[in-house]
Scaffold this active site. Structure first.
Site, short mmCIF file in Angstrom:
data_model
loop_
_atom_site.label_atom_id
_atom_site.label_comp_id
_atom_site.label_asym_id
_atom_site.label_seq_id
_atom_site.Cartn_x
_atom_site.Cartn_y
_atom_site.Cartn_z
N SER A 35 0.82 -1.22 0.00
CA SER A 35 0.00 0.00 0.00
C SER A 35 0.85 1.26 0.00
CB SER A 35 -0.94 -0.01 1.21
OG SER A 35 -0.21 -0.10 2.42
N THR A 36 1.93 1.30 0.79
CA THR A 36 2.77 2.50 0.81
C THR A 36 3.47 2.67 -0.53
OG1 THR A 36 3.19 1.98 3.14
CG2 THR A 36 4.49 3.75 2.16
N GLY A 90 8.55 -0.71 0.51
CA GLY A 90 8.12 -0.69 1.89
C GLY A 90 8.79 -1.78 2.71
N ASP A 92 7.78 -4.56 6.28
CA ASP A 92 6.86 -5.00 7.31
C ASP A 92 7.42 -4.77 8.70
OD1 ASP A 92 4.80 -6.14 5.55
OD2 ASP A 92 6.38 -7.54 5.00
N GLY A 104 5.20 -9.50 3.40
CA GLY A 104 3.81 -9.57 3.83
C GLY A 104 2.84 -9.54 2.66
N GLU A 111 11.16 -8.71 -4.91
CA GLU A 111 11.60 -7.52 -4.18
C GLU A 111 13.08 -7.62 -3.83
OE1 GLU A 111 7.53 -6.07 -1.89
OE2 GLU A 111 8.79 -7.60 -0.97
#
EC number: 5.3.1.6
Length: 262
Positions: A35-36, A90, A92, A104, A111
Site C-alpha cells: 500500500s505504501t 516498503g 513489514d 507480507g 523484491e
C-alpha cells in the site's frame, strides 16, 4: 487528505511523498509492492504526466506493474534494464540498523532481486514498523510447491536449533487455498516473535532444500523514510549516519488514493 484517512494512512502517504524526491529524470527505478509503495507509484505517475518525468521502472510484482502502466509509467523487466539506480519499497518491520522483514504482500523474491540489483534502496514506512529486534512480524519464506510439507518440516527442525522465541510455521492461504506468488511458489510464515541472530537464520533457511528465498533483507537498505500521522517524516541514511526531520503537506488530491489496497 480528508479526515476519513487514518493516522497510519497519512503516515504512509507522507513517507511515500518524501521518497519520490530521490527520483531524478532518466533514472532506472525499482518499484516496490504494497500500500505504501502503491502511493509512491501513483505520485511518480503524476510527475510523469504533469512534469514530464522520464524513468525506466522495474516493478517487483504483477500488481505493481499494472498500477505503473495505469498511471503512465514506462515499465521494463530487470533483464532489459540490467541494473537500477534506485529502488523504493516498503517494509513489514525494520530495526535500528535498517535490517528488514519483507514479504507480507507475497512479493519477497522479486523484491529482493530488484533491491540487490540497485545502487541504492530507500525504504518507506510508517513509524509503527520500527522494532528493536526483528521477529514480531511473521517471517515469510518462499518455497517450491513440490514437497512443501517436507520443506516445512525441515524448517521446523532448523528452528529448534536457533535462538528464536517462537517456532510455529503456517502455510499462507488465500481464499481457503494456498497463496501463489508471482513465480508460482508457496509462502510459509514463520511466527518467531523475536530473532536474536537474523544473519545466521537467513543462511540456515536458504540451505533448506525447497526454500527459494526468505524475507530477511539484511544490509540491503541504504536509507529509510519514516512517516508519522501528523505529517512529520524522518529520513535516516545508514551510510552517511544522518537523520533529517521535516514536515510534509498532507492536503492533497484524494484521487491519488483511489483503488489502493494493502
Amino acid at each position: 487528505m480528508s479526515s476519513e484517512f487514518s493516522p497510519i494512512d497519512k503516515a504512509k502517504f507522507v513517507a511515500a511523498k518524501r521518497a519520490v524526491d530521490y527520483v531524478d529524470d532518466g533514472m532506472r527505478v525499482g518499484l516496490g509492492t504494497g500500500s505504501t509503495a502503491a502511493w509512491m507509484v501513483k505520485m511518480l505517475g503524476e510527475l510523469v504526466r504533469d512534469e514530464g518525468l522520464k524513468i525506466k521502472a522495474v516493478p517487483t510484482s504483477n500488481r505493481t506493474a499494472q498500477l505503473a502502466r495505469d498511471v503512465g509509467i514506462d515499465v521494463f523487466t530487470l533483464d532489459e534494464v540490467k541494473w537500477l539506480d534506485l529502488t523504493i519499497d516498503g517494509a513489514d518491520e525494520f530495526d535500528p540498523d535498517l535490517n528488514l522483514i519483507k514479504g507480507g504482500g507475497g512479493a519477497l523474491l522479486q523484491e529482493k532481486i530488484v533491491a540487490t540489483a540497485s545502487d541504492q534502496m530507500v525504504v518507506i514506512s510508517d513509524a509503527s514498523k520500527s522494532v528493536e529486534t526483528l521477529g514480531a512480524f511473521p517471517l515469510p519464506v518462499e518455497v517450491v510447491k513440490f514437497g512443501w510439507q517436507t520443506t516445512k518440516a525441515l524448517i521446523e527442525e532448523c528452528l529448534s536449533n536457533v535462538n528464536v522465541l517462537g517456532s510455529a510455521v503456517s502455510l499462507r492461504l488465500q481464499n481457503d487455498a494456498p497463496m501463489l506468488t508471482d513465480e508460482g511458489h508457496y509462502i510459509l510464515d514463520l511466527h518467531l516473535k523475536r530473532i536474536e541472530n537474523a544473519r545466521e537464520l537467513s543462511l540456515i533457511l536458504n540451505q533448506v532444500p525447497g526454500v527459494v528465498e526468505n524475507g530477511l533483507f539484511l544490509d540491503i537498505a541504504d536509507a529509510i523514510v519514516i512517516g508519522h500521522g501528523d505529517g512529520r517524516v524522518e529520513v535516516r541514511d545508514i551510510n552517511n549516519g544522518t537523520v533529517e526531520k521535516e514536515q510534509i503537506d498532507i492536503l492533497l488530491n484524494e484521487n491519488l488514493f483511489a483503488d489502493i489496497e494493502d
